[in-house]
Scaffold this motif. Structure first.
Motif, PDB file in Angstrom:
ATOM      1  N   GLN A  35       7.907   6.436  -5.523  1.00 43.34           N
ATOM      2  CA  GLN A  35       9.048   6.638  -6.431  1.00 43.34           C
ATOM      3  C   GLN A  35       9.438   5.302  -7.036  1.00 43.34           C
ATOM      4  OE1 GLN A  35      10.122   9.538  -7.105  1.00 43.34           O
ATOM      5  NE2 GLN A  35       9.799  10.876  -5.351  1.00 43.34           N
ATOM      6  N   SER A  36      10.185   5.368  -8.127  1.00 43.18           N
ATOM      7  CA  SER A  36      10.691   4.166  -8.760  1.00 43.18           C
ATOM      8  C   SER A  36      11.535   3.379  -7.752  1.00 43.18           C
ATOM      9  CB  SER A  36      11.545   4.608  -9.940  1.00 43.18           C
ATOM     10  OG  SER A  36      11.717   3.555 -10.799  1.00 43.18           O
ATOM     11  N   GLY A  37      11.304   2.070  -7.701  1.00 42.01           N
ATOM     12  CA  GLY A  37      12.116   1.221  -6.820  1.00 42.01           C
ATOM     13  C   GLY A  37      11.648   1.168  -5.375  1.00 42.01           C
ATOM     14  N   THR A  38      10.452   1.712  -5.089  1.00 47.04           N
ATOM     15  CA  THR A  38       9.979   1.698  -3.692  1.00 47.04           C
ATOM     16  C   THR A  38       9.249   0.408  -3.335  1.00 47.04           C
ATOM     17  OG1 THR A  38       8.089   2.967  -4.445  1.00 47.04           O
ATOM     18  CG2 THR A  38       9.752   4.165  -3.201  1.00 47.04           C
ATOM     19  N   GLY A  39       9.074  -0.472  -4.307  1.00 51.07           N
ATOM     20  CA  GLY A  39       8.490  -1.770  -3.964  1.00 51.07           C
ATOM     21  C   GLY A  39       7.044  -1.949  -4.379  1.00 51.07           C
ATOM     22  N   LYS A  40       6.539  -1.113  -5.297  1.00 51.28           N
ATOM     23  CA  LYS A  40       5.142  -1.248  -5.729  1.00 51.28           C
ATOM     24  C   LYS A  40       4.921  -2.601  -6.425  1.00 51.28           C
ATOM     25  CE  LYS A  40       5.303   2.534  -8.235  1.00 51.28           C
ATOM     26  NZ  LYS A  40       6.740   2.836  -8.045  1.00 51.28           N
ATOM     27  N   SER A  41       5.885  -2.963  -7.285  1.00 52.70           N
ATOM     28  CA  SER A  41       5.744  -4.242  -7.990  1.00 52.70           C
ATOM     29  C   SER A  41       5.900  -5.414  -7.037  1.00 52.70           C
ATOM     30  CB  SER A  41       6.777  -4.363  -9.116  1.00 52.70           C
ATOM     31  OG  SER A  41       6.634  -3.287  -9.995  1.00 52.70           O
ATOM     32  N   VAL A  42       6.790  -5.278  -6.062  1.00 54.96           N
ATOM     33  CA  VAL A  42       6.978  -6.348  -5.075  1.00 54.96           C
ATOM     34  C   VAL A  42       5.673  -6.538  -4.286  1.00 54.96           C
ATOM     35  CG1 VAL A  42       8.242  -7.042  -2.999  1.00 54.96           C
ATOM     36  CG2 VAL A  42       9.474  -6.030  -4.918  1.00 54.96           C
ATOM     37  N   LEU A  43       5.025  -5.427  -3.947  1.00 53.21           N
ATOM     38  CA  LEU A  43       3.747  -5.492  -3.231  1.00 53.21           C
ATOM     39  C   LEU A  43       2.712  -6.255  -4.069  1.00 53.21           C
ATOM     40  CD1 LEU A  43       1.925  -4.523  -0.872  1.00 53.21           C
ATOM     41  CD2 LEU A  43       1.533  -2.421  -2.162  1.00 53.21           C
TER      42      LEU A  43
END
Ligand SMILES: Nc1ncnc2c1ncn2[C@@H]1O[C@H](COP(=O)(O)OP(=O)(O)OP(=O)(O)O)[C@@H](O)[C@H]1O
Length: 244
Positions: A35-43
């Protein structure tokens, strides 16, 4: 080839990644959904070294990625950014050849750029255009040509179909799958688009509540209850094994 073990990252005391374990093998195509905001970009930023994790490890070819080893990794990776992210002041070929131009003469870099543009379905007439003259689909293709220009061993695709209509999205997915297969590159795709997952992925991992909630072959995702929300339909439960 890339192994992530116990990766943790919090912002202001709020955990975003709470112990992510994930591995992607050589030549494998992994899609990470969530979902949006689950940390994919942070990963992704942790893998690229743009964000320092609080704990855990990221290994590339068995060695931890750190300040010393990351440059060699970055030299072998290509990335298709969300929205293509072409440099506005450079022509299309200069964008595609951005890295090549740092180590070879322009004529040679341009020839490779034109060849990569052809691979993504853009003719030589596009080479001297400016990014502002491209349609959204063409810009995405040019971004893809840039991602593969230096024959990367690892390619990241960040939301590759964002902003495209379904027909163009399908073409980009097919193109990506073809390129990943023919180059043998390891691919990691971050996406919300389940059509992308089906077209591009060998494996899919669901990031949820800071952890990988499900990880398995794309062919089995229809039977994975944790993926029901993404698939938009009730997931077929695997038949219970009869007691023997
Ligand atoms: N530099 C930062 N400082 C504070 N909070 C951050 C920072 N970067 C990310 N976050 C928070 O971490 C969480 C995860 O963000 P992230 O961008 O990784 O989500 P995402 O899964 O990529 O979302 P989307 O699918 O919408 O792109 C969000 O709550 C975000 O606000």
């Amino acid at each position: 080839m890339i192994q992530i073990a116990g990766l943790r990252k919090s912002f202001g005391g709020t955990p975003v990644l709470a112990g992510v374990d994930l591995a992607v093998g050589q030549g494998e195509s992994l899609c990470v959904i969530g979902q949006s905001g689950t940390g994919k970009s942070v990963l992704l930023k942790c893998i690229l070294g743009l964000t320092a994790p609080d704990g855990g490890q990221i290994l590339w070819q068995g060695k931890p990625l750190d300040r010393r080893t990351r440059p060699a990794f970055l030299a072998r990776f290509g990335m298709l950014f969300q929205g293509a992210a072409l440099f506005d002041s450079l022509t299309v070929w200069q964008n595609v050849a951005f890295r090549l131009r740092q180590r070879m003469p322009d004529a040679q870099a341009r020839a490779i750029a034109v060849e990569k543009l052809a691979r993504v379905g853009l003719g030589p007439e596009t080479a001297d255009l400016m990014p502002a003259e491209l349609s959204g689909g063409m810009a995405k293709r040019a971004g893809l040509a840039r991602a593969i220009a230096d024959d990367p061993a690892v390619i990241f695709f960040d939301e590759p179909t964002t902003g495209l209509d379904p027909i163009r999205a399908r073409r980009i997915n097919d193109l990506i799958r073809g390129i990943v297969t023919e180059t043998g590159a390891t691919a990691i795709t971050i996406t919300h688009d389940m059509d992308s997952v089906r077209a591009i992925g060998d494996r899919v991992a669901l990031l949820q509540d800071g952890r990988i909630a499900w990880d398995g072959p794309v062919a089995r995702m229809d039977q994975a209850p944790p993926l029901a929300g993404f698939l938009g339909h009730a997931v077929t439960q695997l038949p219970h094994k009869p007691a023997t």
